[in-house]
Design a protein around this motif. Structure first.
Motif, PDB file in Angstrom:
ATOM      1  N   UNK A 162       0.833  -1.198   0.000  1.00 37.90           N
ATOM      2  CA  UNK A 162       0.000   0.000   0.000  1.00 37.90           C
ATOM      3  C   UNK A 162       0.871   1.253   0.000  1.00 37.90           C
ATOM      4  N   UNK A 163       0.255   2.368  -0.311  1.00 37.92           N
ATOM      5  CA  UNK A 163       0.947   3.645  -0.207  1.00 37.92           C
ATOM      6  C   UNK A 163       1.338   3.875   1.257  1.00 37.92           C
ATOM      7  N   UNK A 164       2.498   4.488   1.492  1.00 39.23           N
ATOM      8  CA  UNK A 164       2.899   4.749   2.879  1.00 39.23           C
ATOM      9  C   UNK A 164       1.886   5.637   3.594  1.00 39.23           C
ATOM     10  N   UNK A 165       1.762   5.494   4.902  1.00 37.77           N
ATOM     11  CA  UNK A 165       0.820   6.343   5.649  1.00 37.77           C
ATOM     12  C   UNK A 165       1.229   7.808   5.557  1.00 37.77           C
ATOM     13  N   UNK A 166       0.248   8.659   5.690  1.00 42.16           N
ATOM     14  CA  UNK A 166       0.502  10.089   5.603  1.00 42.16           C
ATOM     15  C   UNK A 166       1.171  10.615   6.878  1.00 42.16           C
ATOM     16  N   UNK A 167       1.469  11.876   6.869  1.00 36.80           N
ATOM     17  CA  UNK A 167       2.195  12.493   7.981  1.00 36.80           C
ATOM     18  C   UNK A 167       1.427  12.348   9.287  1.00 36.80           C
ATOM     19  N   UNK A 168       2.080  11.863  10.336  1.00 35.90           N
ATOM     20  CA  UNK A 168       1.393  11.694  11.627  1.00 35.90           C
ATOM     21  C   UNK A 168       1.211  13.032  12.341  1.00 35.90           C
ATOM     22  N   UNK A 169       0.442  12.989  13.428  1.00 35.38           N
ATOM     23  CA  UNK A 169       0.130  14.218  14.164  1.00 35.38           C
ATOM     24  C   UNK A 169       1.111  14.504  15.280  1.00 35.38           C
ATOM     25  N   UNK A 170       1.877  13.504  15.706  1.00 37.26           N
ATOM     26  CA  UNK A 170       2.774  13.747  16.830  1.00 37.26           C
ATOM     27  C   UNK A 170       3.941  14.648  16.404  1.00 37.26           C
ATOM     28  N   UNK A 171       4.662  15.143  17.379  1.00 37.98           N
ATOM     29  CA  UNK A 171       5.732  16.101  17.124  1.00 37.98           C
ATOM     30  C   UNK A 171       6.754  15.579  16.118  1.00 37.98           C
ATOM     31  N   UNK A 172       7.332  16.503  15.377  1.00 39.10           N
ATOM     32  CA  UNK A 172       8.373  16.148  14.415  1.00 39.10           C
ATOM     33  C   UNK A 172       9.734  16.661  14.872  1.00 39.10           C
ATOM     34  N   UNK A 173       9.875  16.907  16.153  1.00 37.20           N
ATOM     35  CA  UNK A 173      11.160  17.355  16.681  1.00 37.20           C
ATOM     36  C   UNK A 173      12.223  16.281  16.463  1.00 37.20           C
ATOM     37  N   UNK A 174      13.485  16.684  16.388  1.00 33.53           N
ATOM     38  CA  UNK A 174      14.557  15.704  16.158  1.00 33.53           C
ATOM     39  C   UNK A 174      15.023  15.026  17.448  1.00 33.53           C
ATOM     40  N   UNK A 175      15.195  13.711  17.386  1.00 35.53           N
ATOM     41  CA  UNK A 175      15.714  12.919  18.498  1.00 35.53           C
ATOM     42  C   UNK A 175      16.550  11.767  17.953  1.00 35.53           C
ATOM     43  N   UNK A 176      17.596  11.354  18.656  1.00 34.33           N
ATOM     44  CA  UNK A 176      18.166  10.032  18.400  1.00 34.33           C
ATOM     45  C   UNK A 176      17.093   9.005  18.754  1.00 34.33           C
ATOM     46  N   UNK A 177      17.022   7.927  18.007  1.00 35.51           N
ATOM     47  CA  UNK A 177      15.902   6.999  18.220  1.00 35.51           C
ATOM     48  C   UNK A 177      16.279   5.572  17.877  1.00 35.51           C
TER      49      UNK A 177
ATOM     50  N   UNK B 165      13.225   6.989  22.409  1.00 37.68           N
ATOM     51  CA  UNK B 165      13.807   8.285  22.091  1.00 37.68           C
ATOM     52  C   UNK B 165      14.911   8.556  23.105  1.00 37.68           C
ATOM     53  N   UNK B 166      16.110   8.829  22.626  1.00 37.69           N
ATOM     54  CA  UNK B 166      17.266   8.974  23.505  1.00 37.69           C
ATOM     55  C   UNK B 166      17.489  10.444  23.852  1.00 37.69           C
ATOM     56  N   UNK B 167      17.781  10.693  25.120  1.00 43.38           N
ATOM     57  CA  UNK B 167      17.921  12.065  25.608  1.00 43.38           C
ATOM     58  C   UNK B 167      19.071  12.157  26.612  1.00 43.38           C
ATOM     59  N   UNK B 168      19.394  13.366  26.998  1.00 43.67           N
ATOM     60  CA  UNK B 168      20.316  13.628  28.115  1.00 43.67           C
ATOM     61  C   UNK B 168      21.663  12.935  27.965  1.00 43.67           C
TER      62      UNK B 168
END
Length: 334
Positions: free
Chosen positions: A146-161, A220-223
């Motif tokens: 199928x076509x990939x899902x559209x843009x999600x609603x959650x934040x698009x901030x950058x994180x190591x993941x 999501x990796x932080x600190x």
């Protein structure tokens, strides 16, 4: 005390298998060459902490994501891991997107409970159940053409993941790959959903038949903090990434996500020694050598969701929006 630093391009672009470890008996004593369960001298990096054996990847060089090469612990399939939960360092989640009916305001379904220490300090967590749903959407659409899902609603901030896949009732590792370079979450989760599902060198690519038995975890990796003492981190709170030089003088790296050491029942020395073996260090491990390690500690926010909960989530959206069939894929994002 650790020294905080930014996560930049000098960090490993990809690393594999840092989630979920098979319980192993660590018979090695400090200074004896490390845990007996991680084949000393074998060059095998245990297995991925994302649901298979021990820990994330090791490599002499960091491969670029553009060509989908990865540094990973080349441990084979297998390894059990404990049940699903959300956590930040040691806990905490809070969805940034609207919570569907049947989900709490934190983004968790009634069957997903926060991990120990969740929400400590009152800081609002970024990771959410919707991120796991999005990963399932991406994988489902890919496997069914199928076509990939559209843009999600959650934040698009950058994180190591990291994206981790486990399978079956015993939640065996099925794939785990991520990046220490901060990526925008929308594109990063798309990329590492498929990379971890299809290109983890320890496993064959996932198939449609496996979907109903899968569990997805987003970390999501932080600190991030560089520390001067290899013991300056807390079991169950910090993930660690080590850099060292092997017997041939080559620089190697390896990492474990925050939950690994606690799940395995390891102390600081056992964790460090396991990581060294995972990174391919074959010589006897002495305390003097441990002191040469460069260690970075970090925390993570983690969310886990099983396929059944994913389907229940998506069924709600289908019925709510008048869609005739309850199964994915459903591009519900606005």
């Amino acid at each position: 005390m650790g020294r905080k630093r930014c996560v930049g391009a000098d960090c490993s672009k990809m690393a594999a298998g840092c989630c979920g470890v098979k319980k192993q008996k660590l018979s090695g004593s400090p200074g004896s060459g490390g845990p007996g369960g991680v084949g000393a001298g074998s060059g095998v990096a245990g297995t991925g902490h994302c649901g298979s054996e021990l820990g994330i990847g090791s490599s002499t060089t960091v491969a670029a994501a553009a060509n989908a090469s990865r540094a990973n612990g080349l441990g084979g399939p297998g390894g059990n891991v404990s049940g699903s939960s959300s956590s930040s360092g040691s806990g905490g989640t809070s969805a940034l997107s609207p919570a569907p009916t049947g989900y709490t305001s934190s983004g968790l379904s009634p069957n997903l409970s926060p991990g120990p220490g969740s929400g400590s300090g009152g800081r609002k967590m970024v990771v959410s159940a919707e991120m796991c749903c999005f990963c399932f959407d991406v994988l489902y659409c890919h496997l069914y053409g199928y076509q990939p899902p559209r843009t999600p609603r959650f934040t698009n901030d950058p994180y190591p993941l990291f994206v981790t896949w486990k399978i079956g009732r015993d939640k065996r590792l099925r794939g785990c790959i991520g990046t220490f370079s901060a990526m925008n979450l929308h594109s990063g989760l798309r990329e590492y959903t498929l990379t971890s599902a299809l290109k983890d060198s320890r496993f064959p690519p996932m198939t449609r038949d496996e979907l109903p038995r899968l569990f997805c975890s987003v970390s999501l990796l932080t600190n991030f903090e560089d520390v001067g003492d290899y013991l300056d981190w807390e079991v169950g709170v910090h993930g660690i990434r080590i850099e060292f030089f092997n017997e041939k003088g080559s620089k190697r790296t390896a990492t474990y996500l925050p939950e690994v050491a606690k799940e395995q029942g390891w102390d600081h020395i056992q964790t460090i020694d396991s990581l060294l073996r995972k990174g391919g260090y074959k010589a006897p491990i002495t305390n003097d050598f441990r002191k040469t390690i460069k260690l970075t500690r970090y925390r993570s926010e983690k969310m886990t969701m099983g396929y059944a909960e994913y389907i229940a989530h998506r069924q709600h959206h289908h019925y709510q929006n008048g869609i005739g069939h309850p199964l994915p894929p459903y591009n519900h994002y606005s």
